[in-house]
Enzyme design. Structure first.
Site, mmCIF file in Angstrom:
data_model
loop_
_atom_site.group_PDB
_atom_site.id
_atom_site.type_symbol
_atom_site.label_atom_id
_atom_site.label_comp_id
_atom_site.label_asym_id
_atom_site.label_seq_id
_atom_site.Cartn_x
_atom_site.Cartn_y
_atom_site.Cartn_z
ATOM 1 N N CYS A 71 71.394 33.596 52.750
ATOM 2 C CA CYS A 71 70.786 33.665 51.414
ATOM 3 C C CYS A 71 71.030 32.368 50.653
ATOM 4 O O CYS A 71 72.168 31.915 50.523
ATOM 5 C CB CYS A 71 71.373 34.846 50.641
ATOM 6 S SG CYS A 71 70.730 34.986 48.956
ATOM 7 N N CYS A 77 74.928 34.246 43.133
ATOM 8 C CA CYS A 77 74.595 35.646 42.850
ATOM 9 C C CYS A 77 75.821 36.538 43.006
ATOM 10 O O CYS A 77 76.656 36.311 43.873
ATOM 11 C CB CYS A 77 73.481 36.095 43.796
ATOM 12 S SG CYS A 77 73.055 37.837 43.675
ATOM 13 N N CYS A 80 75.911 40.143 46.635
ATOM 14 C CA CYS A 80 76.668 40.170 47.901
ATOM 15 C C CYS A 80 77.860 39.228 47.767
ATOM 16 O O CYS A 80 77.754 38.173 47.160
ATOM 17 C CB CYS A 80 75.816 39.680 49.062
ATOM 18 S SG CYS A 80 74.361 40.659 49.399
ATOM 19 N N CYS A 158 65.355 39.075 48.179
ATOM 20 C CA CYS A 158 66.748 39.503 48.369
ATOM 21 C C CYS A 158 66.862 40.027 49.793
ATOM 22 O O CYS A 158 66.116 40.935 50.190
ATOM 23 C CB CYS A 158 67.131 40.587 47.369
ATOM 24 S SG CYS A 158 68.763 41.296 47.691
ATOM 25 N N GLN A 274 71.543 58.031 48.250
ATOM 26 C CA GLN A 274 72.254 56.918 48.871
ATOM 27 C C GLN A 274 71.302 55.757 49.140
ATOM 28 O O GLN A 274 70.161 55.957 49.566
ATOM 29 C CB GLN A 274 72.912 57.368 50.170
ATOM 30 C CG GLN A 274 74.058 58.357 49.993
ATOM 31 C CD GLN A 274 75.366 57.683 49.574
ATOM 32 O OE1 GLN A 274 75.424 56.481 49.345
ATOM 33 N NE2 GLN A 274 76.413 58.471 49.476
ATOM 34 N N TYR A 303 79.305 67.990 43.253
ATOM 35 C CA TYR A 303 78.597 66.722 42.989
ATOM 36 C C TYR A 303 77.480 66.554 44.028
ATOM 37 O O TYR A 303 77.368 65.534 44.689
ATOM 38 C CB TYR A 303 79.546 65.521 43.067
ATOM 39 C CG TYR A 303 80.802 65.641 42.242
ATOM 40 C CD1 TYR A 303 80.812 65.285 40.893
ATOM 41 C CD2 TYR A 303 81.985 66.084 42.818
ATOM 42 C CE1 TYR A 303 81.978 65.374 40.134
ATOM 43 C CE2 TYR A 303 83.158 66.186 42.075
ATOM 44 C CZ TYR A 303 83.155 65.837 40.736
ATOM 45 O OH TYR A 303 84.302 65.932 40.002
ATOM 46 N N GLU A 324 75.936 70.453 40.563
ATOM 47 C CA GLU A 324 75.649 69.120 40.027
ATOM 48 C C GLU A 324 75.389 69.237 38.532
ATOM 49 O O GLU A 324 74.727 70.183 38.092
ATOM 50 C CB GLU A 324 74.424 68.522 40.740
ATOM 51 C CG GLU A 324 73.858 67.264 40.138
ATOM 52 C CD GLU A 324 74.849 66.111 40.154
ATOM 53 O OE1 GLU A 324 75.046 65.508 39.071
ATOM 54 O OE2 GLU A 324 75.414 65.815 41.218
ATOM 55 N N ASP A 372 81.719 64.987 46.852
ATOM 56 C CA ASP A 372 81.207 63.611 46.886
ATOM 57 C C ASP A 372 81.110 63.105 45.450
ATOM 58 O O ASP A 372 80.021 62.998 44.882
ATOM 59 C CB ASP A 372 79.837 63.582 47.582
ATOM 60 C CG ASP A 372 79.300 62.175 47.771
ATOM 61 O OD1 ASP A 372 80.032 61.207 47.480
ATOM 62 O OD2 ASP A 372 78.140 62.035 48.207
ATOM 63 N N CYS A 399 83.200 56.836 47.539
ATOM 64 C CA CYS A 399 82.673 55.469 47.477
ATOM 65 C C CYS A 399 83.705 54.500 46.929
ATOM 66 O O CYS A 399 83.406 53.321 46.731
ATOM 67 C CB CYS A 399 81.399 55.421 46.638
ATOM 68 S SG CYS A 399 81.621 55.934 44.925
#
Length: 465
Positions: A71, A77, A80, A158, A274, A303, A324, A372, A399
């Site tokens: 990239c 940026c 990433c 991107c 996701q 969740y 949820e 989750d 996560c």
């Protein structure tokens, strides 16, 4: 050591963000773009009490695991961070990141499986959130924020976003320039169904210029016919929250459709879904495998979002209940289950902790709990309710390794031990990592002794007969 000093050092480790850790006379410097084992000349950019930051000026010796970032805006940026890692080094980093969090925060000494990687980790994102602005020359820019800044780095392509997102953003950038209304836009939100190639575009705006925005939507659809939904989202807030509350459909349908492992899902503008469909299938199948479900098992999925994991588990369980707090997500979940012909599920719009406590108080049998949560993890009320439900297994999908470790420690101290830990690289070339953990009820020493004693009694009784 002080700012602007020039030093030479070797990278010994990584921070959780993938910065290289270089120690100079025992003082740690965190340096971007360095790999373990590399030696370089560094300029000190910031000094704090116990650590500092540095910038790599010259690489003296390079690691064999160094890759050339493809990239062209990688260094500016903030999207990433780890394109200079080889795939093998990325796997080691993500696996170790989970292991370190579990040890340091959770006090857990457990085996962590090697992270499940994505071999071709490019163009994987199905969602792009692209800020819109104007540069000093008055040109419309659409891209990503510079690291630690609100400056927008203009972007044409991107490398981690789906090709259709790039195509859509390029078209919108040109249209915004032609209409001269960049000041109206805050962000462009673009979602893509990987299997269907359907596109949703959300104009996140400061002003509700409906006629003008409808015209732009029509021009966009004419150029990018995969666009099936264009939504106006009004956001006049002064903070960094991306989506506002007020929405209006400008074109097409209010949702798009995608498919995961044979299941179809409707996705709305505010649905949690996701971002990497390829790795999502690996993640969810791992969660189902950890649950070891039978056709008699009752599952609670906290969740649940739009019911993705819920439906994966429903294919092997007697019944799954998804919980949820976002009402729109629950409506999506109900439609998704109906679309897929899955009848052994039901969905409840409620706070996860509050509803879990209600299930616990009811005494309803729960065999497996799947959770989750968002990045902040579970609150104490949710964890306590899970303990009261006393499921045979808990499958925790996380996560964030830090909040995961905190919650595992809490559950471990109250009777649930970690059986398996499987990181999954959902976000190639970034420091983020998803993790699936299986917890089971611990058998206490007292319980084991009671069982052994009972067995001995039975054996003695048999002999006397």
């Amino acid at each position: 050591m002080k700012k602007n000093d020039r030093v030479t050092g070797t990278c010994l480790n990584y921070t959780f963000e993938g910065l290289g850790v270089v120690k100079v006379d025992g003082f740690p410097l965190f340096v971007k773009d360095m790999l373990v084992g590399e030696c370089g000349e560094i300029v000190v950019t910031q000094v704090r009490k116990n650590f500092g930051y540095g910038r790599l000026m010259k690489l003296i010796s390079a690691s064999p695991e160094r890759a050339e970032p493809p990239c062209k805006i990688f260094k500016q940026c903030g999207g990433c961070q780890l394109q200079h890692f080889s795939l093998a080094e990325l796997q080691r980093f993500k696996t170790q990141r989970v292991k370190d969090a579990l040890e340091r925060i959770g006090g857990l000494d457990c085996h962590v499986e090697d992270a499940l990687m994505m071999e071709d980790g490019w163009y994987y994102r199905n969602k792009g959130q692209v800020p819109v602005g104007v540069d000093k020359a008055g040109k419309t820019v659409c891209g990503f924020y510079r690291i630690n800044s609100n400056d927008i780095i203009d972007m044409d392509v991107c490398l981690i976003q789906h090709e259709l997102i790039n195509k859509t953003v390029q078209c919108m950038k040109r249209l915004i320039g032609e209409f001269g209304n960049a000041e109206v836009f805050r962000h462009l939100l673009v979602k893509v169904g990987f299997s269907t190639r359907e596109i949703m575009v959300v104009f996140i705006v400061r002003e509700k210029r409906v006629a003008e925005l409808k015209k732009m939507a029509s021009m966009l659809v004419a150029e990018v016919p995969e666009v099936k939904s264009v939504i106006l989202n009004l956001n006049q807030r002064a903070d960094n929250v991306i989506l506002g509350d007020e929405e209006e459909l400008l074109y097409g349908r209010p949702t798009i459709v995608d498919e995961l492992d044979g299941l179809c899902f409707e996705i709305s503008s505010k649905s949690f879904y996701q971002v990497n469909p390829v790795q999502t299938v690996k993640l969810y199948n791992q969660a189902v495998a950890f649950a070891e479900l039978s056709k008699d098992d009752r599952v609670v999925d906290l969740y649940c979002g739009i019911g993705t994991i819920t439906q994966f588990m429903a294919r092997q369980a007697a019944h799954v209940q998804g919980v949820e707090v976002v009402a729109a997500a629950i409506e999506d979940a109900k439609r998704n289950a109906a679309r897929n012909g899955i009848v052994n599920v039901d969905f409840v719009c409620a706070d996860a902790g509050e509803y879990a406590a209600r299930i616990a108080d009811s005494g309803e049998r729960v065999d497996v709990v799947c959770v989750d949560p968002p990045r902040k993890g579970c609150d104490e009320r949710t964890l306590e309710a899970m303990l009261t439900m006393a499921p045979r297994r808990i499958v925790y999908v996380s996560c964030d390794p830090s909040t995961l470790a905190r919650d595992l420690k809490y559950l471990g101290e109250r009777g649930y031990g970690v059986e398996r830990v499987q990181p999954v690289d959902m976000f190639p070339w970034t420091y983020h990592v998803e993790t699936v953990v299986l917890l089971s009820k611990l058998i206490t020493k007292k319980h084991v002794n009671i069982e052994l004693h009972a067995d001995e009694l039975d054996l003695t009784s048999s002999k006397s007969k």
